[in-house]
Scaffold this motif. Sequence first.
Motif, PDB file in Angstrom:
ATOM      1  N   GLN A 121     -28.562  -1.535  54.607  1.00  0.00           N
ATOM      2  CA  GLN A 121     -28.419  -0.923  55.921  1.00  0.00           C
ATOM      3  C   GLN A 121     -27.208  -0.007  55.906  1.00  0.00           C
ATOM      4  N   GLN A 122     -27.179   0.937  56.844  1.00  0.00           N
ATOM      5  CA  GLN A 122     -26.139   1.952  56.898  1.00  0.00           C
ATOM      6  C   GLN A 122     -25.149   1.657  58.029  1.00  0.00           C
ATOM      7  N   ALA A 123     -23.907   2.083  57.826  1.00  0.00           N
ATOM      8  CA  ALA A 123     -22.889   1.991  58.872  1.00  0.00           C
ATOM      9  C   ALA A 123     -21.763   2.957  58.531  1.00  0.00           C
ATOM     10  N   ARG A 124     -20.965   3.327  59.537  1.00  0.00           N
ATOM     11  CA  ARG A 124     -19.743   4.071  59.251  1.00  0.00           C
ATOM     12  C   ARG A 124     -18.730   3.118  58.630  1.00  0.00           C
ATOM     13  N   LEU A 125     -17.913   3.661  57.733  1.00  0.00           N
ATOM     14  CA  LEU A 125     -16.935   2.816  57.044  1.00  0.00           C
ATOM     15  C   LEU A 125     -15.967   2.175  58.042  1.00  0.00           C
ATOM     16  N   SER A 126     -15.596   2.885  59.082  1.00  0.00           N
ATOM     17  CA  SER A 126     -14.683   2.311  60.088  1.00  0.00           C
ATOM     18  C   SER A 126     -15.306   1.096  60.770  1.00  0.00           C
ATOM     19  N   GLU A 127     -16.609   1.177  61.059  1.00  0.00           N
ATOM     20  CA  GLU A 127     -17.304   0.052  61.673  1.00  0.00           C
ATOM     21  C   GLU A 127     -17.343  -1.143  60.719  1.00  0.00           C
TER      22      GLU A 127
ATOM     23  N   TRP B 225       1.197   1.631  40.138  1.00  0.00           N
ATOM     24  CA  TRP B 225       0.208   2.439  40.851  1.00  0.00           C
ATOM     25  C   TRP B 225       0.712   2.845  42.235  1.00  0.00           C
ATOM     26  N   GLN B 226       0.533   4.116  42.573  1.00  0.00           N
ATOM     27  CA  GLN B 226       0.764   4.559  43.947  1.00  0.00           C
ATOM     28  C   GLN B 226      -0.221   3.885  44.902  1.00  0.00           C
ATOM     29  N   ALA B 227      -1.407   3.571  44.384  1.00  0.00           N
ATOM     30  CA  ALA B 227      -2.471   3.009  45.223  1.00  0.00           C
ATOM     31  C   ALA B 227      -2.037   1.730  45.924  1.00  0.00           C
ATOM     32  N   LEU B 228      -1.206   0.921  45.265  1.00  0.00           N
ATOM     33  CA  LEU B 228      -0.835  -0.360  45.853  1.00  0.00           C
ATOM     34  C   LEU B 228       0.012  -0.188  47.109  1.00  0.00           C
TER      35      LEU B 228
ATOM     36  N   THR C  23      -4.122   1.366  52.094  1.00  0.00           N
ATOM     37  CA  THR C  23      -4.154   0.291  53.076  1.00  0.00           C
ATOM     38  C   THR C  23      -5.464   0.394  53.837  1.00  0.00           C
ATOM     39  N   TRP C  24      -5.786  -0.661  54.586  1.00  0.00           N
ATOM     40  CA  TRP C  24      -7.014  -0.615  55.383  1.00  0.00           C
ATOM     41  C   TRP C  24      -6.929   0.497  56.433  1.00  0.00           C
ATOM     42  N   GLU C  25      -5.746   0.687  57.009  1.00  0.00           N
ATOM     43  CA  GLU C  25      -5.566   1.743  58.002  1.00  0.00           C
ATOM     44  C   GLU C  25      -5.754   3.117  57.374  1.00  0.00           C
ATOM     45  N   TRP C  26      -5.194   3.301  56.183  1.00  0.00           N
ATOM     46  CA  TRP C  26      -5.362   4.570  55.463  1.00  0.00           C
ATOM     47  C   TRP C  26      -6.835   4.835  55.160  1.00  0.00           C
ATOM     48  N   LEU C  27      -7.552   3.792  54.751  1.00  0.00           N
ATOM     49  CA  LEU C  27      -8.968   3.948  54.425  1.00  0.00           C
ATOM     50  C   LEU C  27      -9.764   4.400  55.645  1.00  0.00           C
TER      51      LEU C  27
ATOM     52  N   THR D  37      -8.533   6.001  58.299  1.00  0.00           N
ATOM     53  CA  THR D  37      -8.099   7.354  58.661  1.00  0.00           C
ATOM     54  C   THR D  37      -8.743   8.410  57.773  1.00  0.00           C
ATOM     55  N   GLN D  38      -8.799   8.132  56.479  1.00  0.00           N
ATOM     56  CA  GLN D  38      -9.296   9.120  55.531  1.00  0.00           C
ATOM     57  C   GLN D  38     -10.820   9.184  55.463  1.00  0.00           C
ATOM     58  N   TYR D  39     -11.464   8.019  55.556  1.00  0.00           N
ATOM     59  CA  TYR D  39     -12.904   7.962  55.263  1.00  0.00           C
ATOM     60  C   TYR D  39     -13.706   7.207  56.312  1.00  0.00           C
ATOM     61  N   GLY D  40     -13.100   6.976  57.474  1.00  0.00           N
ATOM     62  CA  GLY D  40     -13.752   6.145  58.478  1.00  0.00           C
ATOM     63  C   GLY D  40     -15.102   6.645  58.949  1.00  0.00           C
ATOM     64  N   GLU D  41     -15.334   7.966  58.946  1.00  0.00           N
ATOM     65  CA  GLU D  41     -16.603   8.521  59.426  1.00  0.00           C
ATOM     66  C   GLU D  41     -17.677   8.583  58.347  1.00  0.00           C
ATOM     67  N   VAL D  42     -17.306   8.232  57.122  1.00  0.00           N
ATOM     68  CA  VAL D  42     -18.277   8.269  56.017  1.00  0.00           C
ATOM     69  C   VAL D  42     -19.335   7.185  56.218  1.00  0.00           C
TER      70      VAL D  42
END
Length: 315
Positions: free
Chosen positions: A77-83, A47-50, A54-58, A60-65
């Motif tokens: 409860q709700q939160a931003r993914l980066s938080e 898998w390319q995923a492995l 990474t946590w950093e990639w996650l 960067t890509q989706y932190g504001e979700v």
Amino acid sequence: MDIMTGNSIFSNEVELASVSSITAEEFYSHYLIPRIPLIITDASANWQALEKWTWEWLVTQYGEVQVELTDSLNEKQQARLSEYIAYIFNPDEYPVKNGPLYLKDLHFGDELCDDYKTPAFVDDWFADFPVHSRPSFRWFFIGPRSTGSPLHVDTSGTHAWLTQIFGEKEWVLFPPDDLPESYCGVADAFNPDFDKFPAFRTVRCFRAILKAGETMFTPSGWRHQVRNLTPSWAITENFFNASNVMDVDRQAVHPMIRPILYSVCRRKTEQLRDDIGNSSATSQLDMLRAFFQEHERQLLLQLADVEQVLKSFKV
């Protein structure tokens, strides 16, 4: 087989196999049909995923979700993914009421599907559904140590595979006939109350520690509970084929799934007839034959009900 001290739970370790040590037919005959859980140690080896995920990639890509988190009382409860990821690694710095918080059932888009491959042992007939009717049975589970899923049965009669991306999970699994489904969501299988839930005294319990890169096969109907031993990230998909089509049909959430299910199984029957020399093809055809017979029986019962209604309107 060993017996835990105190009140008895008969316990087995989930078996381990590598992709090179087991053929598709062996998986089908020894695990899928008899519904025995199995850990494949290297199903994700290519898998390319492995490397990419990474946590950093996650972050960067989706932190504001905005994501929905579940606490120990199953409140949301709700939160931003980066938080939330910052919380995962430093939970003491983010005190929360009724923690720890868990991010479960996080759906993701098609853009990530090129980063991983469905394990080779999985024959998923949902892939033959029309795109607009295909259930979205793929999720991430992300959380800190001590989070996890309560005792439950996977949805809609499906089998499931789960691959651990980071961290480790502890599993306990129970055969369908050994533990009442009424225990799900209320009993703690890691620390059972034997007075309230006496079936735990004699139940067969399968245990495992799932490590990064390993894949758990959970058969349809098996009750199981999971907890994270470390900060954890896993991906899972649910699937069906001839081995559990009867379960999926009986537990279909929406009635419109049944005509699609029937159509897919008809096409699969024709394909399997072309491979009739294969022993697994023969057993699949036998299961599909039973499915069609049950389907026709149900249709006859429905027709009989309609006839009774029509007779009631006659003078």
